[in-house]
Design an enzyme around this catalytic site. Structure first.
Site, short mmCIF file in Angstrom:
data_model
loop_
_atom_site.label_atom_id
_atom_site.label_comp_id
_atom_site.label_asym_id
_atom_site.label_seq_id
_atom_site.Cartn_x
_atom_site.Cartn_y
_atom_site.Cartn_z
N SER A 31 1.57 4.16 -3.10
CA SER A 31 1.39 5.60 -2.96
C SER A 31 2.63 6.35 -3.44
O SER A 31 2.53 7.42 -4.05
CB SER A 31 1.06 5.97 -1.51
OG SER A 31 2.19 5.93 -0.66
N VAL A 59 0.83 -1.20 0.00
CA VAL A 59 0.00 0.00 0.00
C VAL A 59 0.87 1.26 0.00
O VAL A 59 0.69 2.17 -0.81
CB VAL A 59 -0.95 0.00 1.21
CG1 VAL A 59 -1.81 1.27 1.22
CG2 VAL A 59 -1.84 -1.24 1.20
N TYR A 60 1.85 1.28 0.89
CA TYR A 60 2.75 2.43 0.96
C TYR A 60 3.53 2.59 -0.33
O TYR A 60 3.65 3.69 -0.89
CB TYR A 60 3.71 2.25 2.14
CG TYR A 60 4.74 3.34 2.28
CD1 TYR A 60 4.40 4.58 2.79
CD2 TYR A 60 6.07 3.11 1.91
CE1 TYR A 60 5.35 5.59 2.92
CE2 TYR A 60 7.01 4.10 2.04
CZ TYR A 60 6.66 5.33 2.55
OH TYR A 60 7.60 6.32 2.67
N ALA A 61 4.09 1.48 -0.83
CA ALA A 61 4.87 1.54 -2.06
C ALA A 61 4.03 2.06 -3.22
O ALA A 61 4.49 2.86 -4.04
CB ALA A 61 5.46 0.17 -2.38
#
Length: 242
Positions: free
Chosen positions: A156, A152-154
């Site tokens: 973004s 999820v972070y990657a």
């Protein structure tokens, strides 16, 4: 002696800690006046008192859409111009996607992507009018590598890296520079959300960066001759690449 950022007004989001604070301190040393934007009012007041009169606090919750719209107008009303935006505020969601809280995903995408886009857009308008300005966005090594423990972070950061590079191509003709800094793991509060085994492994191997090291690179990007744009710097602890 004239300092390299003397007379410039900078705005740093997420400025009360971590990379944002280190970036603020580096720009202050280089002669800039810096507006520190953060939602943590209790942290901002003593910070600005310690940093001196060129450090100006701005308490704001960027996840509040109405408040977010006032960010750049508040800076312009207070300082009369905006030369540098460091869009740094962000959050982290790690671990397996199936375990992620949907509300946390929404909040992270809003802060890491939507807020950055809106803040950059707002900053570009007065910069284009003046024919000069610098925008730096805090991205991540995760924007360049499909990190398996943080999909999820990657995602973004992949999105925002594309945004930075395409926006840069739109506005360079106005004398503006847009770039990103993509560090590997940095010793900040965001690491509290790392999987425990990954954090322990990184600490044991010396695979973490200090925020001041990231700030040094940001200052390098800002102080290059105007004909040079550093479009993206990927930096990591050497051991992290092993």
């Amino acid at each position: 002696m004239t300092l390299p950022l003397q007379g410039q007004i900078a705005l740093v989001t997420g400025a009360a800690s971590g990379i944002g604070l280190a970036s603020t301190e580096a720009m202050l040393r280089a002669g800039a006046t810096v507006v520190l934007a953060d939602r943590d009012a209790r942290a901002l007041a003593p910070l600005c008192e310690r940093l001196g009169p060129a450090a100006l606090p701005l308490v704001i919750d960027l996840l509040d859409a109405a408040a977010c719209e006032t960010l750049v107008p508040q800076v312009l009303a207070r300082c009369g111009q905006l030369d540098i935006l460091h869009a740094n505020a962000g959050t982290y969601v790690g671990g397996d996607l199936v375990d992620a809280d949907p509300a946390a995903i929404d909040r992270m995408i809003q802060l890491n992507v939507s807020v950055v886009m809106k803040n950059v857009r707002a900053a570009l308008l007065p910069m284009i009018e003046r024919g000069r300005g610098d925008v730096i966005v805090t991205s991540s090594l995760a924007a360049h590598y499909p990190t398996p423990w943080e999909p999820v972070y990657a995602a973004s950061k992949w999105a925002i890296d594309c945004f930075v590079q395409t926006t840069r191509r739109q506005v360079f003709k106005h004398g503006l520079r847009v770039g990103s800094i993509s560090p590997g793991p940095v010793i900040t509060a965001l690491l509290a959300d790392w999987p425990a085994d990954k954090l322990a492994e990184a600490r044991a191997s010396g695979s973490l960066l200090d925020p001041s090291e990231v700030a040094e690179v940001i200052l390098f990007m800002l102080t290059r001759p105007r004909g040079m744009t550093i479009r993206d710097v990927v930096m990591m602890p050497t051991n992290f690449d092993l």
